[in-house]
Each structure stands twice: as structure tokens, then as C-alpha cells.
Write a protein that holds these residues in place. Sequence first.
Motif, PDB file in Angstrom:
ATOM      1  N   SER A   1      32.252  54.361  69.069  1.00 30.81           N
ATOM      2  CA  SER A   1      31.336  55.289  69.720  1.00 30.81           C
ATOM      3  C   SER A   1      32.034  56.602  70.056  1.00 30.81           C
ATOM      4  O   SER A   1      31.516  57.690  69.767  1.00 30.81           O
ATOM      5  N   TRP A   2      33.215  56.532  70.661  1.00 29.78           N
ATOM      6  CA  TRP A   2      33.955  57.746  71.010  1.00 29.78           C
ATOM      7  C   TRP A   2      34.408  58.494  69.762  1.00 29.78           C
ATOM      8  O   TRP A   2      34.385  59.725  69.733  1.00 29.78           O
ATOM      9  N   ARG A   3      34.853  57.775  68.750  1.00 29.73           N
ATOM     10  CA  ARG A   3      35.299  58.433  67.510  1.00 29.73           C
ATOM     11  C   ARG A   3      34.155  59.246  66.919  1.00 29.73           C
ATOM     12  O   ARG A   3      34.330  60.411  66.545  1.00 29.73           O
ATOM     13  N   GLU A   4      32.965  58.647  66.869  1.00 27.67           N
ATOM     14  CA  GLU A   4      31.812  59.343  66.312  1.00 27.67           C
ATOM     15  C   GLU A   4      31.404  60.529  67.186  1.00 27.67           C
ATOM     16  O   GLU A   4      31.070  61.598  66.669  1.00 27.67           O
ATOM     17  N   ARG A   5      31.428  60.347  68.515  1.00 29.52           N
ATOM     18  CA  ARG A   5      31.082  61.452  69.425  1.00 29.52           C
ATOM     19  C   ARG A   5      32.047  62.623  69.295  1.00 29.52           C
ATOM     20  O   ARG A   5      31.651  63.781  69.437  1.00 29.52           O
TER      21      ARG A   5
ATOM     22  N   VAL B   1      35.557  62.528  64.738  1.00 26.34           N
ATOM     23  CA  VAL B   1      36.816  62.173  64.082  1.00 26.34           C
ATOM     24  C   VAL B   1      36.516  61.175  62.966  1.00 26.34           C
ATOM     25  O   VAL B   1      35.794  60.199  63.176  1.00 26.34           O
ATOM     26  N   SER B   2      37.065  61.415  61.799  1.00 25.89           N
ATOM     27  CA  SER B   2      36.837  60.501  60.679  1.00 25.89           C
ATOM     28  C   SER B   2      37.628  59.212  60.871  1.00 25.89           C
ATOM     29  O   SER B   2      38.629  59.174  61.594  1.00 25.89           O
ATOM     30  N   ILE B   3      37.175  58.176  60.202  1.00 26.65           N
ATOM     31  CA  ILE B   3      37.889  56.893  60.264  1.00 26.65           C
ATOM     32  C   ILE B   3      39.303  57.048  59.703  1.00 26.65           C
ATOM     33  O   ILE B   3      40.257  56.460  60.204  1.00 26.65           O
ATOM     34  N   GLU B   4      39.437  57.886  58.685  1.00 31.79           N
ATOM     35  CA  GLU B   4      40.755  58.108  58.074  1.00 31.79           C
ATOM     36  C   GLU B   4      41.697  58.809  59.043  1.00 31.79           C
ATOM     37  O   GLU B   4      42.880  58.472  59.130  1.00 31.79           O
TER      38      GLU B   4
ATOM     39  N   ALA C   1      46.295  58.230  62.981  1.00 31.89           N
ATOM     40  CA  ALA C   1      46.828  58.268  64.343  1.00 31.89           C
ATOM     41  C   ALA C   1      47.293  56.884  64.797  1.00 31.89           C
ATOM     42  O   ALA C   1      48.282  56.765  65.528  1.00 31.89           O
ATOM     43  N   LEU C   2      46.579  55.841  64.363  1.00 33.52           N
ATOM     44  CA  LEU C   2      46.918  54.473  64.755  1.00 33.52           C
ATOM     45  C   LEU C   2      48.001  53.861  63.873  1.00 33.52           C
ATOM     46  O   LEU C   2      48.475  52.756  64.152  1.00 33.52           O
ATOM     47  N   GLU C   3      48.322  54.557  62.785  1.00 25.34           N
ATOM     48  CA  GLU C   3      49.259  54.043  61.785  1.00 25.34           C
ATOM     49  C   GLU C   3      48.751  52.735  61.188  1.00 25.34           C
ATOM     50  O   GLU C   3      49.488  51.761  61.013  1.00 25.34           O
ATOM     51  N   LEU C   4      47.443  52.733  60.909  1.00 23.15           N
ATOM     52  CA  LEU C   4      46.771  51.593  60.278  1.00 23.15           C
ATOM     53  C   LEU C   4      46.026  52.082  59.039  1.00 23.15           C
ATOM     54  O   LEU C   4      45.770  53.274  58.895  1.00 23.15           O
ATOM     55  N   SER C   5      45.619  51.165  58.207  1.00 21.32           N
ATOM     56  CA  SER C   5      44.762  51.523  57.083  1.00 21.32           C
ATOM     57  C   SER C   5      43.347  51.778  57.604  1.00 21.32           C
ATOM     58  O   SER C   5      42.969  51.259  58.665  1.00 21.32           O
ATOM     59  N   PRO C   6      42.550  52.557  56.880  1.00 20.74           N
ATOM     60  CA  PRO C   6      41.158  52.739  57.294  1.00 20.74           C
ATOM     61  C   PRO C   6      40.411  51.404  57.395  1.00 20.74           C
ATOM     62  O   PRO C   6      39.605  51.220  58.308  1.00 20.74           O
TER      63      PRO C   6
ATOM     64  N   ARG D   1      37.942  47.276  60.917  1.00 19.57           N
ATOM     65  CA  ARG D   1      37.923  45.921  61.474  1.00 19.57           C
ATOM     66  C   ARG D   1      38.114  45.961  62.991  1.00 19.57           C
ATOM     67  O   ARG D   1      37.457  45.223  63.716  1.00 19.57           O
ATOM     68  N   ALA D   2      38.987  46.842  63.469  1.00 16.83           N
ATOM     69  CA  ALA D   2      39.198  46.976  64.919  1.00 16.83           C
ATOM     70  C   ALA D   2      37.923  47.480  65.585  1.00 16.83           C
ATOM     71  O   ALA D   2      37.539  46.989  66.652  1.00 16.83           O
ATOM     72  N   GLU D   3      37.258  48.450  64.969  1.00 14.36           N
ATOM     73  CA  GLU D   3      36.010  48.958  65.535  1.00 14.36           C
ATOM     74  C   GLU D   3      34.921  47.889  65.560  1.00 14.36           C
ATOM     75  O   GLU D   3      34.056  47.909  66.426  1.00 14.36           O
ATOM     76  N   ALA D   4      34.987  46.953  64.625  1.00 13.50           N
ATOM     77  CA  ALA D   4      34.020  45.859  64.584  1.00 13.50           C
ATOM     78  C   ALA D   4      34.428  44.702  65.492  1.00 13.50           C
ATOM     79  O   ALA D   4      33.703  43.713  65.606  1.00 13.50           O
ATOM     80  N   GLY D   5      35.595  44.822  66.130  1.00 12.67           N
ATOM     81  CA  GLY D   5      36.071  43.764  67.017  1.00 12.67           C
ATOM     82  C   GLY D   5      36.721  42.614  66.275  1.00 12.67           C
ATOM     83  O   GLY D   5      36.982  41.568  66.850  1.00 12.67           O
ATOM     84  N   ARG D   6      37.022  42.807  65.003  1.00 10.76           N
ATOM     85  CA  ARG D   6      37.630  41.744  64.198  1.00 10.76           C
ATOM     86  C   ARG D   6      39.131  41.902  64.057  1.00 10.76           C
ATOM     87  O   ARG D   6      39.765  41.152  63.331  1.00 10.76           O
ATOM     88  N   ALA D   7      39.709  42.882  64.758  1.00 11.26           N
ATOM     89  CA  ALA D   7      41.160  43.074  64.780  1.00 11.26           C
ATOM     90  C   ALA D   7      41.532  43.565  66.177  1.00 11.26           C
ATOM     91  O   ALA D   7      40.801  44.353  66.777  1.00 11.26           O
ATOM     92  N   HIS D   8      42.643  43.083  66.665  1.00 11.98           N
ATOM     93  CA  HIS D   8      43.116  43.424  68.012  1.00 11.98           C
ATOM     94  C   HIS D   8      44.018  44.653  67.937  1.00 11.98           C
ATOM     95  O   HIS D   8      44.896  44.730  67.077  1.00 11.98           O
ATOM     96  N   LEU D   9      43.805  45.606  68.820  1.00 13.63           N
ATOM     97  CA  LEU D   9      44.694  46.756  68.938  1.00 13.63           C
ATOM     98  C   LEU D   9      45.659  46.516  70.087  1.00 13.63           C
ATOM     99  O   LEU D   9      45.238  46.117  71.177  1.00 13.63           O
ATOM    100  N   ASP D  10      46.941  46.756  69.832  1.00 12.27           N
ATOM    101  CA  ASP D  10      47.917  46.583  70.907  1.00 12.27           C
ATOM    102  C   ASP D  10      47.924  47.824  71.799  1.00 12.27           C
ATOM    103  O   ASP D  10      47.216  48.806  71.543  1.00 12.27           O
ATOM    104  N   SER D  11      48.709  47.789  72.857  1.00 12.71           N
ATOM    105  CA  SER D  11      48.705  48.881  73.836  1.00 12.71           C
ATOM    106  C   SER D  11      49.156  50.204  73.217  1.00 12.71           C
ATOM    107  O   SER D  11      48.632  51.263  73.584  1.00 12.71           O
TER     108      SER D  11
END
Length: 82
Positions: free
Chosen positions: A23-27, A30-33, A38-43, A48-58
Motif C-alpha cells: 500500500s505504501w509503495r503504491e502511494r 515506487v516501482s516493485i523493482e 533497496a531491499l537487496e531482493l529480487s522483484p 512474495r513479501a508484499e503478499a505475506g508469503r515471505a518474511h522481511l527481517d529488521s
Amino acid sequence: MGSVLGFPGVDPEDAAVGHRLKSWRERRGVSIEDLATALELSPELTRRAEAGRAHLDSCQLNAATMRLSLPVWALVSDRPAY
């Protein structure tokens, strides 16, 4: 763990954080890429993190809030952001 949003094994907290993140990214326009960089992850893993299927660490949560110009609580709390 139960099933959240139709995905077996999804943690409810990860799902809530993911929903807020998307929600914040879209507001912020900011693109998913860009967020993935910034997260040093693949798109795909970022999706998956945005869908709640992957955990983001601190560190990843901190990177997300820095990229989106948010306080950390905006992603981890139900408190409304103004």
C-alpha cells in the motif's frame, strides 16, 4: 500457522506487514523493482513479501521504510499513518 489470503502457512503478521508495504509503495509511486533494489531482493521475492508469503527481517524493514520515507511503525503497526 494457518492459511491467510489463501496461501497455506502464511504468518498473519507477515501478511499484515506485506499489505502495508504494498500500500505504501503504491502511494509513494515506487516501482516493485526500485523497492526490490533497496531491499537487496529480487522483484519476485519482494512481491512474495508484499503478499505475506515471505518474511522481511529488521534490516529489510528498515531499508523499506528508508526508501519509502516512512517511520518503521508505519509497516509494523496498525496505528493509522497521517
